[in-house]
Design a protein around this motif. Structure first.
Motif, PDB file in Angstrom:
ATOM      1  N   ILE A 137      -3.495  -0.529   5.919  1.00 56.10           N
ATOM      2  CA  ILE A 137      -3.545  -0.065   4.537  1.00 56.10           C
ATOM      3  C   ILE A 137      -3.647   1.449   4.451  1.00 56.10           C
ATOM      4  O   ILE A 137      -2.898   2.102   3.709  1.00 56.10           O
ATOM      5  CB  ILE A 137      -4.730  -0.721   3.790  1.00 56.10           C
ATOM      6  CG1 ILE A 137      -4.513  -2.238   3.682  1.00 56.10           C
ATOM      7  CG2 ILE A 137      -4.906  -0.121   2.407  1.00 56.10           C
ATOM      8  CD1 ILE A 137      -5.705  -2.989   3.136  1.00 56.10           C
TER       9      ILE A 137
ATOM     10  N   VAL B  47      -6.423   8.569  -0.679  1.00 57.23           N
ATOM     11  CA  VAL B  47      -6.308   7.114  -0.740  1.00 57.23           C
ATOM     12  C   VAL B  47      -7.653   6.490  -1.103  1.00 57.23           C
ATOM     13  O   VAL B  47      -7.757   5.669  -2.017  1.00 57.23           O
ATOM     14  CB  VAL B  47      -5.795   6.553   0.602  1.00 57.23           C
ATOM     15  CG1 VAL B  47      -5.837   5.020   0.591  1.00 57.23           C
ATOM     16  CG2 VAL B  47      -4.377   7.033   0.886  1.00 57.23           C
TER      17      VAL B  47
ATOM     18  N   GLY C 238      -0.821   4.025   3.029  1.00 60.65           N
ATOM     19  CA  GLY C 238      -1.063   4.846   1.842  1.00 60.65           C
ATOM     20  C   GLY C 238      -0.829   6.313   2.115  1.00 60.65           C
ATOM     21  O   GLY C 238      -0.241   7.035   1.298  1.00 60.65           O
TER      22      GLY C 238
ATOM     23  N   VAL D 223      -5.806  -3.383  -7.355  1.00 61.82           N
ATOM     24  CA  VAL D 223      -4.358  -3.195  -7.454  1.00 61.82           C
ATOM     25  C   VAL D 223      -3.919  -3.254  -8.918  1.00 61.82           C
ATOM     26  O   VAL D 223      -3.076  -2.464  -9.364  1.00 61.82           O
ATOM     27  CB  VAL D 223      -3.630  -4.254  -6.605  1.00 61.82           C
ATOM     28  CG1 VAL D 223      -2.153  -4.301  -6.936  1.00 61.82           C
ATOM     29  CG2 VAL D 223      -3.828  -3.969  -5.123  1.00 61.82           C
TER      30      VAL D 223
ATOM     31  N   THR E  86      -3.193  -7.088   1.077  1.00 61.17           N
ATOM     32  CA  THR E  86      -4.038  -7.773   0.097  1.00 61.17           C
ATOM     33  C   THR E  86      -4.719  -8.981   0.719  1.00 61.17           C
ATOM     34  O   THR E  86      -5.856  -9.309   0.392  1.00 61.17           O
ATOM     35  CB  THR E  86      -3.193  -8.213  -1.110  1.00 61.17           C
ATOM     36  OG1 THR E  86      -2.553  -7.057  -1.666  1.00 61.17           O
ATOM     37  CG2 THR E  86      -4.052  -8.852  -2.181  1.00 61.17           C
TER      38      THR E  86
ATOM     39  N   PRO F 164       0.805  -1.228   0.000  1.00 58.63           N
ATOM     40  CA  PRO F 164       0.000   0.000   0.000  1.00 58.63           C
ATOM     41  C   PRO F 164       0.839   1.280   0.000  1.00 58.63           C
ATOM     42  O   PRO F 164       0.514   2.234  -0.699  1.00 58.63           O
ATOM     43  CB  PRO F 164      -0.818  -0.124   1.289  1.00 58.63           C
ATOM     44  CG  PRO F 164      -0.927  -1.596   1.523  1.00 58.63           C
ATOM     45  CD  PRO F 164       0.377  -2.169   1.055  1.00 58.63           C
TER      46      PRO F 164
END
Length: 546
Positions: free
Chosen positions: A525, A190, A529, A220, A170, A114
């Motif tokens: 995540i 994000v 980000g 992704v 993920t 991320p």
């Protein structure tokens, strides 16, 4: 022509089963307006208050309302703390490629989780054409490799839950909320990019947004395609084995195949499990220091038990979905025991990246409709706890601490990547378990029942034993005899920090930018980000300004 502008209303509360028209009516009433059907508004945030679960669960809204004259409206409600001007939450780039940046070597981003994704994406959107090197594989190949461990007990050390496109996030619940301070609304950037890549629109306004693994895979891929279209270069199976440093300035990186990529701007966006890369950076005397983290187990209950305890008669309501929880207990021995990365309606997964070690984590799909709820139940660890497993250098001692207990779990699980497990009641009573009850463990590739007493340090076992019955006072039924504990959870966060200054660069290597969870600057995540965006901005300013 009247000037149209926007104001924000906070703490607008309505019953959970309110009609579609009720929100507009409540806005009109709040602003003393006559015609609610003609209102134009957007929901910025929707959360719920479940404290009245036995009587009524309320939804709380933050809305932005279009009005003819915001200044006049704000003047009318000058004493109302819940009515204010709508802040500008749009993302503004700090610069763009120019003649100066064209004369410099392209920036390199190491890692494509991320954090690395958002470093590369924002740099690409500014025209700065980053080169991304990722030791693991593209997300679909990586998914197949990960299933190889879960289904066949075959580990690929370079392509697994920890390594590969999308990073560890993920294979998680895809949680997109964080408690970080975000005054510049980087988190909105994000979320906006995720929606553009295919995430549901609701992540922009629900209080605890999540996506789930299956959706993350395709998202992704779309984000990668955008970066490539903007001039980024992305290399998979490209493991960095050395950094090139001259006179305290980064000069580039060397890959396992011998290739050298020259650059004076290298972002180290490693995950928390890139242990060999940490060791290489330490050998090159990049400054780093140990930091606290946590270790523990995964616990599984029936999701229906958690739903009922949290939501009462509203359990199963579609707006609420599967219930989560957050627990903390301060044990008599001074340790904090707390829930970590709670995954409603999910599964416990094998998350090791090294042979002959067992690591657990939690994962959910977007639907969160699996039978069990799972969460880490972990105990705080500080550098003072390392000596029994530590090498002479404390900076890497947390890694050795993790490895020691992961290797122990591998042996306790039968040395085939199965995980050791125990029923909660037996664990607290100090007796080994021999058969499962109402809760069947979800961990793949499998579990081995027995005793967890030797799977973690004695102080951690003692603290968790005390905490589990105490948690029953917060969630009725939590201290369920046949709830299942699966060990061990060791990679809650990075055990070290690659310390950086206010310019986002390493304290002793100019042009090296430590970033994200592995460097000790994020946890999850969203925060990863956000940190990626901050670092991308620092790189961009260095590339585009004299």
């Amino acid at each position: 022509m009247p000037h149209t502008s926007s104001i924000r209303i906070t703490e607008l509360r309505l019953p959970i089963d309110h009609s579609p028209e009720a929100l507009a009516e409540a806005i009109a009433k709040r602003l003393d307006l006559k015609h609610s059907p003609s209102l134009v508004y957007t929901v910025f945030k929707r959360s719920y208050d479940a404290r009245g679960k036995s009587t009524q669960i309320l939804l709380s809204y933050i809305v932005d309302v279009q009005v003819d004259d915001a200044a006049q409206m704000l003047k009318r409600f000058a004493g109302d703390k819940n009515i204010s001007a709508t802040p500008d939450t749009r993302y503004h780039f700090v610069g763009h490629a120019n003649a100066l940046s064209a004369q410099k070597k392209r920036p390199v981003v190491v890692g494509f989780g991320p954090c690395g994704i958002f470093v590369a994406l924002v740099l690409a959107q500014m025209g700065l054409k980053p080169i991304v090197v990722e030791r693991g594989q593209a997300v679909r190949q990586r998914t197949q490799d990960t299933w190889g461990l879960w289904r066949k007990k075959i580990l690929n050390p370079e392509s697994n839950v920890q390594f590969g496109e999308g990073g560890a996030g993920t294979f998680s619940d895809g949680k997109l909320y964080s408690q970080i301070k975000d005054p510049k609304f980087y988190g909105r950037k994000v979320l906006t990019e995720f929606v553009k890549a295919g995430a549901p629109e609701e992540i922009m306004y629900v209080s605890k947004p999540h996506i789930g693994t299956f959706r993350l895979v395709s998202m992704v891929e779309k984000m990668r395609a955008e970066m490539i279209a903007l001039g980024a270069e992305i290399r998979f199976g490209a493991k960095v084995t050395d950094v090139l440093i001259e006179n305290g300035q980064i000069q580039g990186v060397q890959l396992a195949d011998g290739d050298i990529i020259e650059s004076n701007h290298v972002v180290i966006a490693l995950g928390h499990s890139a242990r060999d890369t940490f060791e290489m950076l330490h050998k090159r005397r990049v400054f780093m220091e140990p930091k606290p983290f946590a270790v523990g187990f995964r616990i599984e209950h029936p999701q229906s038990l958690i739903d009922k305890a949290r939501f009462g008669k509203y359990a199963g309501h579609p707006i609420l979905g599967a219930a989560d929880y957050k627990l903390v207990h301060h044990a008599a021995n001074g340790r904090a025991v707390y829930s970590f990365c709670m995954c409603p309606g999910g599964t416990v997964v094998a998350a090791t990246s090294e042979p002959n070690r067992v690591v657990t984590n939690g994962m959910s799909q977007y639907s969160r409709n699996e039978r069990n709820a799972n969460s880490g139940i972990v105990v705080n660890i500080t550098p003072a706890d390392y000596p029994e497993t530590a090498p002479t250098d404390l900076a890497l001692a947390g890694i050795e601490f993790q490895r020691f207990w992961e290797s122990r779990a591998f042996v306790l699980g039968g040395e085939d990547y199965s995980a050791p497990a125990q029923l909660v009641g037996d664990f607290v009573s100090g007796r080994a378990s021999s058969e499962f009850g109402r809760v069947q463990p979800s961990y793949k590739p499998g579990t081995k029942l027995g005793s967890l007493d030797s799977s973690l340090p004695s102080y951690a076992i003692e603290a968790i034993r005390e905490a589990l019955p105490a948690f029953d006072r917060q969630i009725k039924g939590y201290f369920m005899h046949d709830a299942v504990l699966t060990g061990v959870e060791t990679r809650t966060s990075s055990p070290l920090r690659i310390t950086r200054g206010d310019d986002m660069q390493s304290l002793n290597v100019k042009g090296l930018y430590p970033a994200g969870e592995g460097a000790g600057y994020a946890g999850g995540i969203l925060s990863a980000g956000v940190d990626g965006i901050k670092v991308a901005e620092a790189v961009a300013l260095s590339l585009t300004q004299p």
